[in-house]
Enzyme design. Structure first.
Site, mmCIF file in Angstrom:
data_model
loop_
_atom_site.group_PDB
_atom_site.id
_atom_site.type_symbol
_atom_site.label_atom_id
_atom_site.label_comp_id
_atom_site.label_asym_id
_atom_site.label_seq_id
_atom_site.Cartn_x
_atom_site.Cartn_y
_atom_site.Cartn_z
ATOM 1 N N TYR A 130 -11.397 1.882 -2.675
ATOM 2 C CA TYR A 130 -9.957 1.629 -2.491
ATOM 3 C C TYR A 130 -9.720 0.160 -2.840
ATOM 4 C CZ TYR A 130 -5.505 1.652 0.093
ATOM 5 O OH TYR A 130 -4.184 1.533 0.458
ATOM 6 N N ARG A 183 3.398 0.367 -11.785
ATOM 7 C CA ARG A 183 3.207 -0.873 -10.998
ATOM 8 C C ARG A 183 1.960 -0.663 -10.148
ATOM 9 N NH1 ARG A 183 1.904 -1.575 -6.310
ATOM 10 N NH2 ARG A 183 3.664 -1.217 -4.953
ATOM 11 N N LYS A 201 -6.556 6.721 -2.796
ATOM 12 C CA LYS A 201 -5.717 7.011 -1.614
ATOM 13 C C LYS A 201 -6.173 8.323 -0.978
ATOM 14 C CE LYS A 201 -2.512 3.672 -2.053
ATOM 15 N NZ LYS A 201 -2.021 2.751 -1.054
ATOM 16 N N GLU A 272 3.324 6.905 -5.325
ATOM 17 C CA GLU A 272 2.537 5.679 -5.169
ATOM 18 C C GLU A 272 2.618 4.817 -6.419
ATOM 19 O OE1 GLU A 272 0.592 5.184 -2.158
ATOM 20 O OE2 GLU A 272 0.680 3.180 -2.986
ATOM 21 N N ASP A 273 2.870 3.559 -6.209
ATOM 22 C CA ASP A 273 2.840 2.560 -7.276
ATOM 23 C C ASP A 273 3.745 2.892 -8.465
ATOM 24 O OD1 ASP A 273 1.182 1.360 -5.512
ATOM 25 O OD2 ASP A 273 -0.485 1.049 -6.882
ATOM 26 N N ASP A 295 4.963 5.763 -0.432
ATOM 27 C CA ASP A 295 4.053 4.981 0.396
ATOM 28 C C ASP A 295 4.349 3.485 0.327
ATOM 29 O OD1 ASP A 295 1.715 4.509 1.942
ATOM 30 O OD2 ASP A 295 0.626 4.001 0.112
ATOM 31 N N ASP A 296 4.696 2.991 -0.865
ATOM 32 C CA ASP A 296 4.931 1.550 -0.999
ATOM 33 C C ASP A 296 6.183 1.125 -0.245
ATOM 34 O OD1 ASP A 296 2.740 0.850 -2.908
ATOM 35 O OD2 ASP A 296 3.754 2.433 -4.023
ATOM 36 N N ASN A 446 -1.602 -7.240 -3.278
ATOM 37 C CA ASN A 446 -2.911 -6.773 -3.710
ATOM 38 C C ASN A 446 -3.035 -6.846 -5.228
ATOM 39 O OD1 ASN A 446 -3.738 -5.908 -1.090
ATOM 40 N ND2 ASN A 446 -2.348 -4.148 -1.304
ATOM 41 N N ASN A 491 -2.439 -3.215 5.450
ATOM 42 C CA ASN A 491 -2.426 -2.377 4.242
ATOM 43 C C ASN A 491 -1.955 -0.997 4.659
ATOM 44 O OD1 ASN A 491 -3.524 -0.449 2.189
ATOM 45 N ND2 ASN A 491 -4.278 -2.338 1.286
HETATM 46 N N1 LIG Z 1 -0.382 -4.462 1.761
HETATM 47 C C1 LIG Z 1 0.186 -3.322 1.430
HETATM 48 O O1 LIG Z 1 0.041 -2.293 2.117
HETATM 49 C C2 LIG Z 1 1.069 -3.262 0.220
HETATM 50 C C3 LIG Z 1 1.937 -2.172 0.065
HETATM 51 C C4 LIG Z 1 2.761 -2.113 -1.053
HETATM 52 C C5 LIG Z 1 2.723 -3.130 -1.995
HETATM 53 N N2 LIG Z 1 1.828 -4.139 -1.814
HETATM 54 C C6 LIG Z 1 1.736 -5.222 -2.812
HETATM 55 O O2 LIG Z 1 2.958 -5.927 -2.847
HETATM 56 C C7 LIG Z 1 3.163 -6.432 -4.147
HETATM 57 C C8 LIG Z 1 4.572 -6.092 -4.578
HETATM 58 O O3 LIG Z 1 4.758 -4.704 -4.627
HETATM 59 P P1 LIG Z 1 6.196 -4.100 -4.976
HETATM 60 O O4 LIG Z 1 6.041 -2.653 -5.134
HETATM 61 O O5 LIG Z 1 7.222 -4.574 -4.012
HETATM 62 O O6 LIG Z 1 6.430 -4.780 -6.404
HETATM 63 P P2 LIG Z 1 7.792 -4.986 -7.152
HETATM 64 O O7 LIG Z 1 7.442 -5.319 -8.549
HETATM 65 O O8 LIG Z 1 8.707 -3.858 -6.862
HETATM 66 O O9 LIG Z 1 8.405 -6.280 -6.444
HETATM 67 C C9 LIG Z 1 7.913 -7.574 -6.603
HETATM 68 C C10 LIG Z 1 8.972 -8.535 -6.094
HETATM 69 O O10 LIG Z 1 8.410 -9.833 -6.058
HETATM 70 C C11 LIG Z 1 9.369 -10.717 -6.634
HETATM 71 N N3 LIG Z 1 8.712 -11.906 -7.169
HETATM 72 C C12 LIG Z 1 8.050 -12.027 -8.348
HETATM 73 N N4 LIG Z 1 7.676 -13.308 -8.517
HETATM 74 C C13 LIG Z 1 8.110 -13.987 -7.429
HETATM 75 C C14 LIG Z 1 8.049 -15.349 -7.045
HETATM 76 N N5 LIG Z 1 7.446 -16.254 -7.814
HETATM 77 N N6 LIG Z 1 8.605 -15.692 -5.859
HETATM 78 C C15 LIG Z 1 9.189 -14.776 -5.065
HETATM 79 N N7 LIG Z 1 9.278 -13.473 -5.388
HETATM 80 C C16 LIG Z 1 8.755 -13.094 -6.551
HETATM 81 C C17 LIG Z 1 10.062 -9.917 -7.708
HETATM 82 O O11 LIG Z 1 11.300 -10.511 -8.077
HETATM 83 C C18 LIG Z 1 10.226 -8.598 -6.972
HETATM 84 O O12 LIG Z 1 11.358 -8.644 -6.147
HETATM 85 C C19 LIG Z 1 2.053 -5.848 -5.032
HETATM 86 O O13 LIG Z 1 1.062 -6.822 -5.185
HETATM 87 C C20 LIG Z 1 1.520 -4.706 -4.213
HETATM 88 O O14 LIG Z 1 0.142 -4.499 -4.444
HETATM 89 C C21 LIG Z 1 1.028 -4.240 -0.742
HETATM 90 O O1 LIG Z 2 -2.916 0.305 -2.608
HETATM 91 C C1 LIG Z 2 -2.927 -0.562 -1.731
HETATM 92 O O2 LIG Z 2 -3.947 -1.173 -1.397
HETATM 93 C C2 LIG Z 2 -1.681 -0.864 -0.940
HETATM 94 C C3 LIG Z 2 -0.402 -0.635 -1.630
HETATM 95 O O3 LIG Z 2 -0.096 0.707 -1.772
HETATM 96 C C4 LIG Z 2 -0.227 -1.388 -2.900
HETATM 97 O O4 LIG Z 2 0.424 -0.854 -3.790
HETATM 98 O O5 LIG Z 2 -0.709 -2.520 -2.981
HETATM 99 MG MG LIG Z 3 0.802 1.248 -3.522
#
Ligand SMILES: NC(=O)c1ccc[n+]([C@@H]2O[C@H](COP(=O)([O-])OP(=O)(O)OC[C@H]3O[C@@H](n4cnc5c(N)ncnc54)[C@H](O)[C@@H]3O)[C@@H](O)[C@H]2O)c1
Ligand SMILES: O=C(O)C[C@H](O)C(=O)O
Ligand SMILES: [Mg+2]
Length: 520
Positions: A130, A183, A201, A272-273, A295-296, A446, A491
């Site tokens: 993962y 994404r 997942k 997802e993603d 999920d996101d 991530n 996460n």
């Molecule tokens: N920890 C978790 O469980 C978890 C869950 C979902 C997503 N994520 C992570 O979160 C991140 C974003 O996912 P998402 O689906 O929201 O992506 P997304 O592309 O939908 O959104 C990204 C956001 O970040 C903003 N951004 C980009 N550059 C920036 C900057 N310099 N300053 C401030 N904001 C900025 C963009 O404008 C956008 O609003 C990814 O890395 C993903 O892996 C983590």
């Molecule tokens: O896949 C992960 O580790 C968490 C989340 O769904 C992500 O998109 O980053």
């Molecule tokens: Mg995800």
């Protein structure tokens, strides 16, 4: 958490199947001979007892000695540990991929043994199958490809999906994870190579929630890619065309959803993603008709909220104090906005105030800085959280992160931006001025290189008393004098296996009711 997950997994496996030898066959196996050895669902490798070898036409197809499940288990773990020893000192990416390969080969060969080792060693193996390793696997998927896993529906399959879905060999499917690869973590558009994410997942569903591995299905919806490097890669395994957009895109997803629910009306589909625009659009489009969730948007929100409430507790304050925390969310995409929506609902319910008033304590930034109502072309999805300029004294539309932190002195800084290192030294040092005695820093993006900061930097610059959480795993930090800076992992993997467990145990309609009750 892992202890709990293992208990749940163990009890479910006990209920579903005694795991000491292999999965009892859910139906009569019609396969015989080499076909069984090549089927990871039923293969026991050298573990087939002599009576089964006779019954299944396996005599002579295996070395004569029967090696028990326990011996096979020990043999695999010894190979894994020896790989660890032999790759010591090599670059992290090389080691992680080598570990992934050895686990993947077992997955392809003998699922019973694979899931047993995964469940027993979940803490060690989760980062391999993962996040974060799965990101590296997706980036290199076309080169790593040996055997398919799951199903692939492409734009070229339009009109055929209803019949294609019957190509999947299992009679029943409970849990599906689908991506369009647009994404993948913080790595962007990886096209068909994103299939690694649904696979990882669903491994977590099996390992942490005890979902039957024969009833899960990873899906890749390949509608093209806008990743130029992949389009030019001669080995790229996906459609070599730009991504479909608009009605053409939705027509493909519609057809898939119809097909899947025709064959398995009670299957749950986890999106997802998907890039934010499609994450929100598909959620709204299907949530009332199908058993699905994103999920996101939703899984991440649940985990983040749990972490935010845990932070209040770690500060030694009553949970009701959550309503007074100033929270800055960096990233206004599918994840950041999902977290905001759920956190605002929580504050509103806890305080009894309406959501407009609950929103006051939340601030959100995207790539153009602080989002306010003064923004031109304000993204409609972010609009509900945009601030009135009058409510952000000392700040302006588009204020930078450092300006926001210095001015607001937030209790929590939560990153879901996908931008590695954006919580730099200056920002982290500014968090020392937080109004909270134990400020929280959540670097949730991530994989590891996209985390807003490392754990070590967070403790070094923001101080020893912070509450730290990250999306990808980090080691605890040695603060000197025997003190430890604890790293929590925020996460969505801590939540989605639970959804699966809950929702596969209730009927589809009940799931919709549950989601409705929680205004999900
Ligand atoms: N920890 C978790 O469980 C978890 C869950 C979902 C997503 N994520 C992570 O979160 C991140 C974003 O996912 P998402 O689906 O929201 O992506 P997304 O592309 O939908 O959104 C990204 C956001 O970040 C903003 N951004 C980009 N550059 C920036 C900057 N310099 N300053 C401030 N904001 C900025 C963009 O404008 C956008 O609003 C990814 O890395 C993903 O892996 C983590
Ligand atoms: O896949 C992960 O580790 C968490 C989340 O769904 C992500 O998109 O980053
Ligand atoms: Mg995800």
């Amino acid at each position: 958490m892992w202890k709990l997950a293992r208990l749940v997994a163990a009890s479910n496996f006990r209920r579903a199947r005694p795991f000491s030898t292999a999965i009892p066959l859910p139906c009569i196996v019609h396969k015989r001979g080499a076909d069984i050895l090549h089927d990871p669902w039923f293969n026991k490798d050298t573990g087939f007892p002599l009576t089964e070898r006779d019954r299944l036409g396996l005599r002579g197809l295996l070395p004569p000695r029967v090696i028990s499940f326990q011996q096979q288990y020990a043999r695999f773990m010894e190979s894994y540990r020896s790989l660890e020893r032999n790759t010591m000192g090599q670059p992290e990416g090389v080691v992680s991929l080598a570990k992934w390969r050895i686990l993947n080969r077992l997955h392809d060969r003998n699922e019973t043994l694979y899931y047993r080792v995964l469940i027993d060693n979940i803490k060690d193996f989760a980062p391999v199958i993962y996040t974060p390793t799965v990101g590296l696997v997706c980036q290199n998927y076309s080169g790593l490809f040996r055997r398919p896993r799951g199903m692939y529906f492409s734009a070229k399959d339009k009109g055929e999906m209803m019949s294609m879905i019957y190509n999947w060999p299992a009679h029943q499917v409970d849990m599906i994870v689908i991506t369009d690869g647009s994404r993948i973590l913080g790595l962007g558009d990886l096209g068909v190579q994103g299939i690694g994410i649904p696979i990882g997942k669903l491994d977590m569903y099996v390992a942490a929630a005890g979902i039957n591995p024969q009833r899960v299905l990873p899906i890749m919806l390949d509608v093209g890619t806008n990743n130029k490097k992949l389009l030019e890669d001669p080995l790229y395994l996906g459609l070599r065309q730009p991504r479909l957009e608009g009605a053409e895109y939705l027509a493909i997803v519609d057809e898939f959803m119809e097909a899947v629910h025709t064959r398995w009306p009670k299957a749950i589909v986890q999106f997802e993603d998907f890039q934010a625009k499609w994450a929100f659009e598909t959620l709204e489009r299907y949530r009332g008709r199908f058993c699905m969730f994103n999920d996101d948007v939703q899984g991440t929100a649940g985990v983040a909220l749990a972490g935010l409430l845990g932070t209040v507790r770690a500060q030694g304050r009553p949970l009701s104090d959550f309503s007074n925390q100033k929270i800055v969310v960096v990233g206004a995409g599918s994840a950041g906005l999902g977290v905001l929506k759920m956190a605002v609902q929580a504050v509103s319910r806890m305080s009894g105030n309406n959501e407009t008033s609950a929103k006051k304590q939340f601030f959100v930034l995207d790539k153009d800085g602080l989002i306010t109502k003064a923004r031109k072309n304000l993204d409609p999805a972010a609009a509900p959280f945009a601030k009135e300029l009058a409510d952000v004294e000392g700040l302006r539309e588009g204020s930078s992160l450092i300006e926001v932190v210095k001015t607001l002195k937030p209790h929590v800084l939560l990153g879901l931006s996908g931008v590695g290192g954006i919580f730099n030294e200056e920002v982290l040092k500014a968090m020392r001025g937080s109004d909270s005695p134990r400020p929280a820093i959540f670097a949730m993006s991530n994989p590891t290189m996209n985390a807003e900061c490392t754990a070590a930097d967070a403790f070094k610059h923001a101080g020893d008393n912070i509450v730290f959480a990250s999306g990808s795993p980090f080691e605890n930090v040695d603060l000197g004098n025997g003190r430890v800076g604890h790293v929590n992992q925020a996460n969505n993997m801590y939540l989605f296996p639970g959804y699966g467990l809950l929702f596969t145990d209730v009927s589809a309609m009940r799931m919709l009711e549950i989601l409705e009750v929680y205004n999900f």
